[in-house]
Scaffold this motif. Sequence first.
Motif, PDB file in Angstrom:
ATOM      1  N   LEU A  84       0.864  -1.182   0.000  1.00 34.71           N
ATOM      2  CA  LEU A  84       0.000   0.000   0.000  1.00 34.71           C
ATOM      3  C   LEU A  84       0.897   1.228   0.000  1.00 34.71           C
ATOM      4  O   LEU A  84       1.793   1.354   0.838  1.00 34.71           O
ATOM      5  N   LYS A  85       0.641   2.147  -0.944  1.00 35.67           N
ATOM      6  CA  LYS A  85       1.469   3.345  -1.062  1.00 35.67           C
ATOM      7  C   LYS A  85       0.676   4.449  -1.740  1.00 35.67           C
ATOM      8  O   LYS A  85      -0.412   4.199  -2.279  1.00 35.67           O
ATOM      9  N   LEU A 121      -4.691   9.923  -3.538  1.00 39.01           N
ATOM     10  CA  LEU A 121      -5.168   8.589  -3.906  1.00 39.01           C
ATOM     11  C   LEU A 121      -4.153   7.546  -3.442  1.00 39.01           C
ATOM     12  O   LEU A 121      -2.950   7.712  -3.633  1.00 39.01           O
ATOM     13  N   LEU A 122      -4.648   6.477  -2.829  1.00 41.08           N
ATOM     14  CA  LEU A 122      -3.795   5.367  -2.425  1.00 41.08           C
ATOM     15  C   LEU A 122      -3.780   4.304  -3.517  1.00 41.08           C
ATOM     16  O   LEU A 122      -4.671   4.254  -4.362  1.00 41.08           O
ATOM     17  N   GLU A 123      -2.781   3.448  -3.459  1.00 43.25           N
ATOM     18  CA  GLU A 123      -2.637   2.400  -4.471  1.00 43.25           C
ATOM     19  C   GLU A 123      -2.203   1.101  -3.809  1.00 43.25           C
ATOM     20  O   GLU A 123      -1.310   1.096  -2.960  1.00 43.25           O
ATOM     21  N   VAL A 168      -8.812   4.576  -2.831  1.00 43.79           N
ATOM     22  CA  VAL A 168      -7.718   3.662  -3.153  1.00 43.79           C
ATOM     23  C   VAL A 168      -8.018   2.946  -4.465  1.00 43.79           C
ATOM     24  O   VAL A 168      -9.167   2.594  -4.744  1.00 43.79           O
ATOM     25  N   VAL A 169      -6.991   2.757  -5.275  1.00 45.43           N
ATOM     26  CA  VAL A 169      -7.129   2.042  -6.537  1.00 45.43           C
ATOM     27  C   VAL A 169      -6.224   0.813  -6.510  1.00 45.43           C
ATOM     28  O   VAL A 169      -5.150   0.831  -5.893  1.00 45.43           O
ATOM     29  N   VAL A 170      -6.674  -0.253  -7.138  1.00 45.88           N
ATOM     30  CA  VAL A 170      -5.867  -1.468  -7.253  1.00 45.88           C
ATOM     31  C   VAL A 170      -5.154  -1.438  -8.599  1.00 45.88           C
ATOM     32  O   VAL A 170      -5.792  -1.411  -9.651  1.00 45.88           O
ATOM     33  N   ASP A 171      -3.838  -1.396  -8.547  1.00 45.91           N
ATOM     34  CA  ASP A 171      -3.031  -1.412  -9.773  1.00 45.91           C
ATOM     35  C   ASP A 171      -2.263  -2.724  -9.775  1.00 45.91           C
ATOM     36  O   ASP A 171      -1.152  -2.815  -9.262  1.00 45.91           O
ATOM     37  N   PHE A 172      -2.885  -3.732 -10.349  1.00 43.25           N
ATOM     38  CA  PHE A 172      -2.373  -5.095 -10.221  1.00 43.25           C
ATOM     39  C   PHE A 172      -2.248  -5.717 -11.599  1.00 43.25           C
ATOM     40  O   PHE A 172      -3.125  -6.439 -12.061  1.00 43.25           O
TER      41      PHE A 172
END
Length: 329
Positions: free
Chosen positions: A169-170, A178-180, A285-289
């Motif tokens: 988490l960053k 915005l978190l990622e 928060v967004v998921v960048d996966f």
Amino acid sequence: MNHLGSVQQKVPCLFVTRVTEEPSAKRERQPFKVLATETISQKALEADIYNAIPTEKVDGTCCYITTYKGRPYLWARLDRKPNKQAEKRFKRFLYSADNSEGFTWNIEEDFRTVPECWIPAKEIEHCNGKPFPDENGHIPGWVPVEKNSKQYCWHTSVVDYEFELGLVLKPHTEETGLLEISPVPLSHFSEHTLELIGTNINANPYGLGSKKHPIHLLVPHGIFQIKNVPALNHTDILAWLDGCKEGKIEGIVWHCANGSLIKLHRHHLGLPWPIAHPNLISQPVVVDFSGDKYGYNFQPNTLFHYFSKLDGQRFNSLRDIIGDYDQIS
């Protein structure tokens, strides 16, 4: 992602502290409180605190990335503590009227055994070539987290040793506020420390996941820098932590140019923690996966598999991520 300092010893407080004889709000069964005075400590001044980088103190358990079996590994914090007899002697010493001469430790006999793979934290004191306990009578150190460890099962949930990744988490790299959540190579954090947060860590102050569907994440130390930091005095910091949205955090850690860390916890100022709506969960928060793009084939029923299926999705808060593996195939 720039790295700041790492936690390799007990981190001193920004202010000189005093002890009051009333039950601690931070530690159960501790009959006293440690509160900050208005005097900045000598250690903070020597570390050039006025030019340090202030960051959010995140509430979890400390971890370390270093090599084990020739590969980057996650290590869990394990302090070597005194045995019962030595602990009794040490407590008598602490509460005695005359303790000016210091306490004498027998490193060979006074401490409990630790696993053979245990290593001491890098920056602790040594005496005659051996790790020496800190002011609390502990020798901070680390043990590697094995893949199928039951004792450290929440640690193992945030690492994939097959692909040598950590679940991190960053802050988002492009959008402020915005978190990622994304997978990051463990080697990227080599010789650095992170905080493990989540459902089963420290009573889950951020409200992540649930008992049925736990969620845990790694947060690199120093990653959340404080933009509108208060002046370095007791009054302004107290007002900022107590009345500012950005101040709804566990505390502040200053990263100094010489590598030193200096901290201040809400409890040092008599403020409560945990609180209902900490700053960390007030941000989207967004998921960048992008695992599939690199051919990752994550094991089913893991956090890595779960988040890989949420790639690109955005949530109003970390608390909105339910962690239900069964709903994602």
